[in-house]
Design a protein around this motif. Sequence first.
Motif, mmCIF file in Angstrom:
data_model
loop_
_atom_site.group_PDB
_atom_site.id
_atom_site.type_symbol
_atom_site.label_atom_id
_atom_site.label_comp_id
_atom_site.label_asym_id
_atom_site.label_seq_id
_atom_site.Cartn_x
_atom_site.Cartn_y
_atom_site.Cartn_z
ATOM 1 N N THR A 5 -3.825 14.718 -13.887
ATOM 2 C CA THR A 5 -3.499 15.739 -14.887
ATOM 3 C C THR A 5 -2.518 15.174 -15.910
ATOM 4 O O THR A 5 -2.678 15.388 -17.120
ATOM 5 C CB THR A 5 -2.880 16.977 -14.212
ATOM 6 N N TYR A 6 -1.504 14.475 -15.440
ATOM 7 C CA TYR A 6 -0.515 13.900 -16.370
ATOM 8 C C TYR A 6 -1.209 12.959 -17.356
ATOM 9 O O TYR A 6 -0.926 12.980 -18.558
ATOM 10 C CB TYR A 6 0.563 13.111 -15.616
ATOM 11 N N ALA A 7 -2.100 12.140 -16.839
ATOM 12 C CA ALA A 7 -2.804 11.183 -17.711
ATOM 13 C C ALA A 7 -3.716 11.919 -18.685
ATOM 14 O O ALA A 7 -3.831 11.531 -19.853
ATOM 15 C CB ALA A 7 -3.599 10.189 -16.870
ATOM 16 N N PRO A 44 1.681 5.752 -26.024
ATOM 17 C CA PRO A 44 1.779 6.146 -27.436
ATOM 18 C C PRO A 44 2.747 7.318 -27.693
ATOM 19 O O PRO A 44 3.532 7.246 -28.642
ATOM 20 C CB PRO A 44 0.328 6.474 -27.806
ATOM 21 N N PRO A 45 2.742 8.364 -26.865
ATOM 22 C CA PRO A 45 3.731 9.420 -27.132
ATOM 23 C C PRO A 45 5.181 8.941 -26.962
ATOM 24 O O PRO A 45 6.061 9.345 -27.722
ATOM 25 C CB PRO A 45 3.389 10.502 -26.098
ATOM 26 N N GLN A 46 5.417 8.073 -25.982
ATOM 27 C CA GLN A 46 6.774 7.523 -25.816
ATOM 28 C C GLN A 46 7.131 6.629 -26.992
ATOM 29 O O GLN A 46 8.270 6.632 -27.478
ATOM 30 C CB GLN A 46 6.870 6.715 -24.516
ATOM 31 N N ASP A 169 9.661 6.796 -10.174
ATOM 32 C CA ASP A 169 8.965 7.574 -9.143
ATOM 33 C C ASP A 169 9.946 8.213 -8.159
ATOM 34 O O ASP A 169 9.630 8.375 -6.973
ATOM 35 C CB ASP A 169 7.959 6.657 -8.409
ATOM 36 N N GLY A 170 11.124 8.549 -8.645
ATOM 37 C CA GLY A 170 12.144 9.164 -7.799
ATOM 38 C C GLY A 170 13.005 8.167 -7.050
ATOM 39 O O GLY A 170 13.921 8.560 -6.319
ATOM 40 N N GLY A 171 12.722 6.891 -7.222
ATOM 41 C CA GLY A 171 13.493 5.849 -6.535
ATOM 42 C C GLY A 171 14.986 5.948 -6.792
ATOM 43 O O GLY A 171 15.805 5.540 -5.957
ATOM 44 N N GLN A 203 13.413 13.160 -17.184
ATOM 45 C CA GLN A 203 12.293 12.738 -16.336
ATOM 46 C C GLN A 203 10.998 12.885 -17.131
ATOM 47 O O GLN A 203 10.844 13.818 -17.914
ATOM 48 C CB GLN A 203 12.209 13.615 -15.096
ATOM 49 N N THR A 204 10.079 11.965 -16.906
ATOM 50 C CA THR A 204 8.801 12.025 -17.622
ATOM 51 C C THR A 204 7.628 11.872 -16.655
ATOM 52 O O THR A 204 7.735 11.210 -15.619
ATOM 53 C CB THR A 204 8.691 10.894 -18.675
ATOM 54 N N VAL A 205 6.521 12.510 -17.021
ATOM 55 C CA VAL A 205 5.240 12.210 -16.389
ATOM 56 C C VAL A 205 4.286 11.827 -17.507
ATOM 57 O O VAL A 205 4.574 12.023 -18.675
ATOM 58 C CB VAL A 205 4.679 13.412 -15.599
ATOM 59 N N GLY A 206 3.146 11.273 -17.148
ATOM 60 C CA GLY A 206 2.196 10.877 -18.178
ATOM 61 C C GLY A 206 1.275 9.815 -17.636
ATOM 62 O O GLY A 206 1.130 9.658 -16.415
ATOM 63 N N ALA A 207 0.647 9.075 -18.555
ATOM 64 C CA ALA A 207 -0.289 8.026 -18.156
ATOM 65 C C ALA A 207 0.409 6.968 -17.297
ATOM 66 O O ALA A 207 -0.228 6.273 -16.511
ATOM 67 C CB ALA A 207 -0.921 7.383 -19.388
ATOM 68 N N LYS A 208 1.731 6.836 -17.438
ATOM 69 C CA LYS A 208 2.490 5.876 -16.627
ATOM 70 C C LYS A 208 3.146 6.580 -15.442
ATOM 71 O O LYS A 208 4.209 6.173 -14.972
ATOM 72 C CB LYS A 208 3.526 5.144 -17.492
ATOM 73 N N ALA A 209 2.505 7.679 -14.976
ATOM 74 C CA ALA A 209 2.972 8.386 -13.774
ATOM 75 C C ALA A 209 4.368 8.964 -13.961
ATOM 76 O O ALA A 209 4.698 9.449 -15.035
ATOM 77 C CB ALA A 209 2.871 7.496 -12.554
ATOM 78 N N TYR A 210 5.183 8.922 -12.922
ATOM 79 C CA TYR A 210 6.469 9.621 -12.892
ATOM 80 C C TYR A 210 7.617 8.640 -13.111
ATOM 81 O O TYR A 210 7.797 7.720 -12.310
ATOM 82 C CB TYR A 210 6.611 10.322 -11.535
ATOM 83 N N ASP A 211 8.342 8.839 -14.189
ATOM 84 C CA ASP A 211 9.464 7.959 -14.494
ATOM 85 C C ASP A 211 10.470 8.738 -15.330
ATOM 86 O O ASP A 211 10.551 9.964 -15.200
ATOM 87 C CB ASP A 211 8.967 6.689 -15.202
#
Length: 220
Positions: A5-7, A44-46, A169-171, A203-211
Motif C-alpha cells: 500500500t505504501y508503495a 521522487p516525493p522525498q 524500520d523502527g531500529g 517517520q515516513t512510509v513509502g516505496a522505501k518502506a518504513y524509515d
Amino acid sequence: MSEDTYAAVDAFIEGTLFAAEDEVLAAAQADADAAGLPPIQVTPPQARLLAILCEAIGASRILEFGTLGGYSTIVMARTLPDDGQLITLEYDPAHAEVARRNIERAGLDDHVEIKVGPALDALPGLENTLPFDFVFIDADKVNTPSYFAWAVDHVRPGGMIFADNVVRDGGIVDPEADVHSAAQRTLHEQIAAEPRVTATTIQTVGAKAYDGFTLALVKV
Ligand code: SAH
Ligand code: DHB
Ligand code: MG
C-alpha cells in the motif's frame, strides 16, 4: 496497511504532476541501476521535499554526504542560483563515476563537485565553501552523528540540516539494534543537548518502506 500500500501511494503521488519524475532523473536512475548501484536513492516525493527546502531558504551552498548515482544531487543542484555550488562526498569511486555522468547529462557539472573518499577526510578541505546553507546527510549511517556535529558548526544561521534514514524500520527504538540504528539514537541524544538548532524527526512510509528523517534549523 502493508508495504504494498505504501508503495502504491508513492506511485500515485509520483504519477501526479506535482511530484513527477522527469526524463533526466529517470535516465540517471536507469544508469545507476544498469551499473548495479543499490536502489537506495531518495524517492521522487522525498526528492521534491529536499528541493522545496533548498529553494525556501535560498540555498546557494549545499553539502551532501553520500552521492550514490547523483539522484538527490541533481534534484538539489537544480535549485541553485547561477553562482551556486553543491559539494557531494562519496566513498565509492564506481558510484562517483556513475554520478559524474548523470550530473553532466543534467547540465549541472559547473555547479557540482564530487569529492571521492571517506566523507570525514574531505571535511577539513571545505574551508573555501563555508558556511553552507543546506546539508543533506545520507552516507554511512554510523557516522550520521559525526556529520551532524560538523554541520551544526558549519551551517549559517537560518540554514538547515537534513539527515536521512534515522528510523530504520523502527531500529531506532530497538535495544538490540545494529550499530547503524544505535547511531540514530546517539544522533537524537546529541540534538537534544544542542541549543543551536530547532529539530524534529518525521517517520515516513513509502516505496522505501518504513524509515524517517531528521530536519534541523540552525537558529538565527
Ligand atoms: N544521496 C543518495 C543516496 C546515497 S546512498 C540519493 O538519495 O540519491 C549512500 C552513499 O554513501 C553510497 O553511495 C555509499 O557508497 C556512500 N558512502 C558510504 N560510506 C561513506 C563514507 N564514509 N563517506 C562518503 N560516502 C559514503
Ligand atoms: C541505505 C542507505 C540509504 O541512504 C537509504 O536511503 C536506504 C538504505 C542503506 O545503506 O542500506
Ligand atoms: Mg538515504
